[in-house]
Motif scaffolding. Structure first.
Motif, PDB file in Angstrom:
ATOM      1  N   ALA A 161      -6.364 -13.644  -7.913  1.00  0.00           N
ATOM      2  CA  ALA A 161      -6.241 -12.236  -7.533  1.00  0.00           C
ATOM      3  C   ALA A 161      -5.194 -11.560  -8.396  1.00  0.00           C
ATOM      4  CB  ALA A 161      -5.845 -12.119  -6.063  1.00  0.00           C
ATOM      5  N   SER A 162      -5.379 -10.269  -8.597  1.00  0.00           N
ATOM      6  CA  SER A 162      -4.381  -9.463  -9.299  1.00  0.00           C
ATOM      7  C   SER A 162      -3.299  -9.067  -8.304  1.00  0.00           C
ATOM      8  CB  SER A 162      -5.035  -8.209  -9.882  1.00  0.00           C
ATOM      9  OG  SER A 162      -5.443  -7.341  -8.836  1.00  0.00           O
ATOM     10  N   GLY A 163      -2.196  -8.552  -8.814  1.00  0.00           N
ATOM     11  CA  GLY A 163      -1.155  -8.044  -7.930  1.00  0.00           C
ATOM     12  C   GLY A 163      -1.686  -6.933  -7.040  1.00  0.00           C
ATOM     13  N   TYR A 164      -2.527  -6.076  -7.612  1.00  0.00           N
ATOM     14  CA  TYR A 164      -3.133  -4.994  -6.840  1.00  0.00           C
ATOM     15  C   TYR A 164      -4.008  -5.557  -5.724  1.00  0.00           C
ATOM     16  CZ  TYR A 164      -6.095  -0.986  -5.726  1.00  0.00           C
ATOM     17  OH  TYR A 164      -6.773  -0.003  -5.068  1.00  0.00           O
ATOM     18  N   ASP A 165      -4.826  -6.569  -6.040  1.00  0.00           N
ATOM     19  CA  ASP A 165      -5.683  -7.197  -5.028  1.00  0.00           C
ATOM     20  C   ASP A 165      -4.846  -7.829  -3.921  1.00  0.00           C
ATOM     21  OD1 ASP A 165      -8.000  -6.532  -6.469  1.00  0.00           O
ATOM     22  OD2 ASP A 165      -7.984  -8.440  -7.563  1.00  0.00           O
ATOM     23  N   LEU A 166      -3.747  -8.478  -4.318  1.00  0.00           N
ATOM     24  CA  LEU A 166      -2.866  -9.094  -3.325  1.00  0.00           C
ATOM     25  C   LEU A 166      -2.232  -8.033  -2.430  1.00  0.00           C
ATOM     26  CD1 LEU A 166      -1.186 -11.832  -5.518  1.00  0.00           C
ATOM     27  CD2 LEU A 166      -2.669 -12.227  -3.549  1.00  0.00           C
ATOM     28  N   ALA A 167      -1.816  -6.916  -3.017  1.00  0.00           N
ATOM     29  CA  ALA A 167      -1.227  -5.842  -2.217  1.00  0.00           C
ATOM     30  C   ALA A 167      -2.241  -5.310  -1.207  1.00  0.00           C
ATOM     31  CB  ALA A 167      -0.731  -4.714  -3.121  1.00  0.00           C
ATOM     32  N   LYS A 168      -3.492  -5.161  -1.629  1.00  0.00           N
ATOM     33  CA  LYS A 168      -4.537  -4.716  -0.704  1.00  0.00           C
ATOM     34  C   LYS A 168      -4.778  -5.756   0.382  1.00  0.00           C
ATOM     35  CE  LYS A 168      -8.275  -3.729  -2.806  1.00  0.00           C
ATOM     36  NZ  LYS A 168      -9.455  -3.350  -3.557  1.00  0.00           N
ATOM     37  N   ALA A 169      -4.803  -7.028  -0.005  1.00  0.00           N
ATOM     38  CA  ALA A 169      -5.003  -8.096   0.974  1.00  0.00           C
ATOM     39  C   ALA A 169      -3.855  -8.115   1.983  1.00  0.00           C
ATOM     40  CB  ALA A 169      -5.123  -9.449   0.273  1.00  0.00           C
ATOM     41  N   PHE A 170      -2.638  -7.906   1.490  1.00  0.00           N
ATOM     42  CA  PHE A 170      -1.494  -7.860   2.395  1.00  0.00           C
ATOM     43  C   PHE A 170      -1.663  -6.710   3.373  1.00  0.00           C
ATOM     44  CE2 PHE A 170       0.572 -11.170   0.346  1.00  0.00           C
ATOM     45  CZ  PHE A 170       1.838 -11.387   0.852  1.00  0.00           C
ATOM     46  N   ASP A 171      -2.043  -5.556   2.874  1.00  0.00           N
ATOM     47  CA  ASP A 171      -2.189  -4.391   3.735  1.00  0.00           C
ATOM     48  C   ASP A 171      -3.278  -4.605   4.772  1.00  0.00           C
ATOM     49  OD1 ASP A 171      -1.458  -1.716   4.468  1.00  0.00           O
ATOM     50  OD2 ASP A 171      -3.359  -1.071   3.588  1.00  0.00           O
ATOM     51  N   ALA A 172      -4.350  -5.300   4.392  1.00  0.00           N
ATOM     52  CA  ALA A 172      -5.489  -5.476   5.287  1.00  0.00           C
ATOM     53  C   ALA A 172      -5.286  -6.591   6.302  1.00  0.00           C
ATOM     54  CB  ALA A 172      -6.751  -5.749   4.478  1.00  0.00           C
ATOM     55  N   SER A 173      -4.585  -7.634   5.933  1.00  0.00           N
ATOM     56  CA  SER A 173      -4.502  -8.751   6.870  1.00  0.00           C
ATOM     57  C   SER A 173      -3.105  -9.305   7.054  1.00  0.00           C
ATOM     58  CB  SER A 173      -5.439  -9.873   6.417  1.00  0.00           C
ATOM     59  OG  SER A 173      -5.043 -10.361   5.147  1.00  0.00           O
ATOM     60  N   VAL A 174      -2.419  -9.597   5.999  1.00  0.00           N
ATOM     61  CA  VAL A 174      -1.108 -10.231   6.101  1.00  0.00           C
ATOM     62  C   VAL A 174      -0.098  -9.300   6.761  1.00  0.00           C
ATOM     63  CG1 VAL A 174       0.756 -11.329   4.766  1.00  0.00           C
ATOM     64  CG2 VAL A 174      -1.624 -11.675   4.102  1.00  0.00           C
ATOM     65  N   ALA A 175      -0.317  -7.995   6.664  1.00  0.00           N
ATOM     66  CA  ALA A 175       0.642  -7.030   7.221  1.00  0.00           C
ATOM     67  C   ALA A 175       0.816  -7.189   8.726  1.00  0.00           C
ATOM     68  CB  ALA A 175       0.215  -5.601   6.889  1.00  0.00           C
ATOM     69  N   ASN A 176      -0.121  -7.872   9.394  1.00  0.00           N
ATOM     70  CA  ASN A 176       0.083  -8.049  10.825  1.00  0.00           C
ATOM     71  C   ASN A 176       1.159  -9.073  11.133  1.00  0.00           C
ATOM     72  OD1 ASN A 176      -1.154 -10.741  11.452  1.00  0.00           O
ATOM     73  ND2 ASN A 176      -3.044  -9.770  10.830  1.00  0.00           N
ATOM     74  N   PHE A 177       1.655  -9.778  10.107  1.00  0.00           N
ATOM     75  CA  PHE A 177       2.756 -10.697  10.354  1.00  0.00           C
ATOM     76  C   PHE A 177       3.787 -10.739   9.244  1.00  0.00           C
ATOM     77  CE2 PHE A 177      -0.646 -13.194   8.459  1.00  0.00           C
ATOM     78  CZ  PHE A 177      -0.005 -13.925   7.471  1.00  0.00           C
ATOM     79  N   TRP A 178       3.541 -10.084   8.108  1.00  0.00           N
ATOM     80  CA  TRP A 178       4.516 -10.102   7.025  1.00  0.00           C
ATOM     81  C   TRP A 178       4.399  -8.813   6.222  1.00  0.00           C
ATOM     82  CZ3 TRP A 178       8.337 -13.491   6.602  1.00  0.00           C
ATOM     83  CH2 TRP A 178       9.140 -13.416   5.464  1.00  0.00           C
ATOM     84  N   MET A 179       5.463  -8.037   6.211  1.00  0.00           N
ATOM     85  CA  MET A 179       5.453  -6.763   5.499  1.00  0.00           C
ATOM     86  C   MET A 179       6.183  -6.891   4.160  1.00  0.00           C
ATOM     87  SD  MET A 179       3.922  -4.654   7.581  1.00  0.00           S
ATOM     88  CE  MET A 179       4.422  -2.998   7.203  1.00  0.00           C
ATOM     89  N   CYS A 180       5.659  -6.227   3.149  1.00  0.00           N
ATOM     90  CA  CYS A 180       6.367  -6.138   1.876  1.00  0.00           C
ATOM     91  C   CYS A 180       5.836  -4.925   1.112  1.00  0.00           C
ATOM     92  CB  CYS A 180       6.206  -7.419   1.054  1.00  0.00           C
ATOM     93  SG  CYS A 180       4.630  -7.595   0.214  1.00  0.00           S
ATOM     94  N   THR A 181       6.645  -4.451   0.196  1.00  0.00           N
ATOM     95  CA  THR A 181       6.221  -3.342  -0.651  1.00  0.00           C
ATOM     96  C   THR A 181       5.526  -3.916  -1.882  1.00  0.00           C
ATOM     97  OG1 THR A 181       8.256  -3.310  -1.946  1.00  0.00           O
ATOM     98  CG2 THR A 181       8.217  -1.977   0.095  1.00  0.00           C
ATOM     99  N   PRO A 182       4.711  -3.120  -2.570  1.00  0.00           N
ATOM    100  CA  PRO A 182       4.105  -3.610  -3.816  1.00  0.00           C
ATOM    101  C   PRO A 182       5.153  -4.064  -4.836  1.00  0.00           C
ATOM    102  CG  PRO A 182       2.970  -1.639  -3.091  1.00  0.00           C
ATOM    103  CD  PRO A 182       4.167  -1.806  -2.189  1.00  0.00           C
ATOM    104  N   GLN A 183       6.288  -3.366  -4.898  1.00  0.00           N
ATOM    105  CA  GLN A 183       7.340  -3.751  -5.832  1.00  0.00           C
ATOM    106  C   GLN A 183       7.883  -5.137  -5.507  1.00  0.00           C
ATOM    107  OE1 GLN A 183       7.275  -0.891  -4.079  1.00  0.00           O
ATOM    108  NE2 GLN A 183       6.930   0.655  -5.644  1.00  0.00           N
ATOM    109  N   GLN A 184       8.104  -5.407  -4.220  1.00  0.00           N
ATOM    110  CA  GLN A 184       8.564  -6.740  -3.812  1.00  0.00           C
ATOM    111  C   GLN A 184       7.536  -7.798  -4.193  1.00  0.00           C
ATOM    112  OE1 GLN A 184       9.005  -5.655   0.336  1.00  0.00           O
ATOM    113  NE2 GLN A 184      11.205  -6.128   0.262  1.00  0.00           N
ATOM    114  N   LEU A 185       6.275  -7.474  -3.995  1.00  0.00           N
ATOM    115  CA  LEU A 185       5.193  -8.406  -4.309  1.00  0.00           C
ATOM    116  C   LEU A 185       5.162  -8.737  -5.798  1.00  0.00           C
ATOM    117  CD1 LEU A 185       2.681  -9.978  -3.359  1.00  0.00           C
ATOM    118  CD2 LEU A 185       1.378  -7.888  -3.697  1.00  0.00           C
ATOM    119  N   TYR A 186       5.224  -7.727  -6.651  1.00  0.00           N
ATOM    120  CA  TYR A 186       5.194  -7.957  -8.096  1.00  0.00           C
ATOM    121  C   TYR A 186       6.416  -8.748  -8.570  1.00  0.00           C
ATOM    122  CZ  TYR A 186       1.073  -5.060  -8.764  1.00  0.00           C
ATOM    123  OH  TYR A 186      -0.205  -4.569  -8.728  1.00  0.00           O
TER     124      TYR A 186
END
Length: 189
Positions: A16-41
């Motif tokens: 996955a790209s960083g963008y794909d991971l950020a979308k995946a985080f927003d869609a599913s992981v965000a229910n238990f782990w929050m981060c900004t795209p900058q933190q992710l990259y």
């Protein structure tokens, strides 16, 4: 737990790209782990330097090139080590709980915050229900669980749904108590 463990768990779905991971985080992981795209990259760069992920560049004609990340053998080992370790219970740190504790000082403001939290939780439930329907893809839960390559994302989604449904119930209960208390106080004056 660290962001890197959540990233590695997400990469179990594949490259996955960083963008794909950020979308995946927003869609599913965000229910238990929050981060900004900058933190992710930033974390992806550190993980690459640590040998946990490898990135390959995909050249694109009309857009900037993108990097696709995948887990390395070391990343899979680190994730297995994390899953085998002991996990601490969640400690709740929620400003709204402090406000509710002090509700007697400004009940109207607290009720407004509770209504806002309730609406936010209801919106998340709707989003999670759409994701659940997409995952199930017209299958029963049993069919999905017996056919799916990975069940972890579904199980964490169920926890997110449970958490937000509980938030809705708790907010509704608090609002009822505060409304009744306010009415009783108004009647006594």
């Amino acid at each position: 737990m660290s962001l890197r463990n959540a990233v590695m768990a997400t990469l179990l779905d594949g490259e996955a790209s960083g963008y794909d991971l950020a979308k995946a985080f927003d869609a599913s992981v965000a229910n238990f782990w929050m981060c900004t795209p900058q933190q992710l990259y930033r974390e992806l760069d550190r993980m690459e330097a640590d040998g946990l992920v490898v990135a390959r560049t995909v050249e694109q004609e009309r857009r900037p090139n993108k990097r696709l990340f995948s887990l390395t053998h070391a990343g899979l080992e680190a994730l297995a080590e994390f899953t085998a370790s002991s996990h601490k219970p969640t400690a709740i740190r929620d400003e709204l709980l402090v406000a509710v504790m002090a509700a007697d000082s400004n009940a109207e403001a607290v009720k407004a915050s509770l209504r806002e939290r309730k609406q936010w939780a209801e919106a998340k439930i709707a989003r999670y229900e759409r994701l659940k329907a997409k995952l199930l893809d017209n299958r029963t839960e049993e069919e999905f669980l017996s056919e799916a390559d990975r069940v972890g994302p579904y199980l964490t989604l169920l926890r997110g749904l449970s958490f937000e449904r509980d938030n809705v119930r708790w907010c509704a209960r608090c609002l009822t108590v505060l409304e009744r208390r306010g009415a009783r106080l108004d009647a006594s004056t």
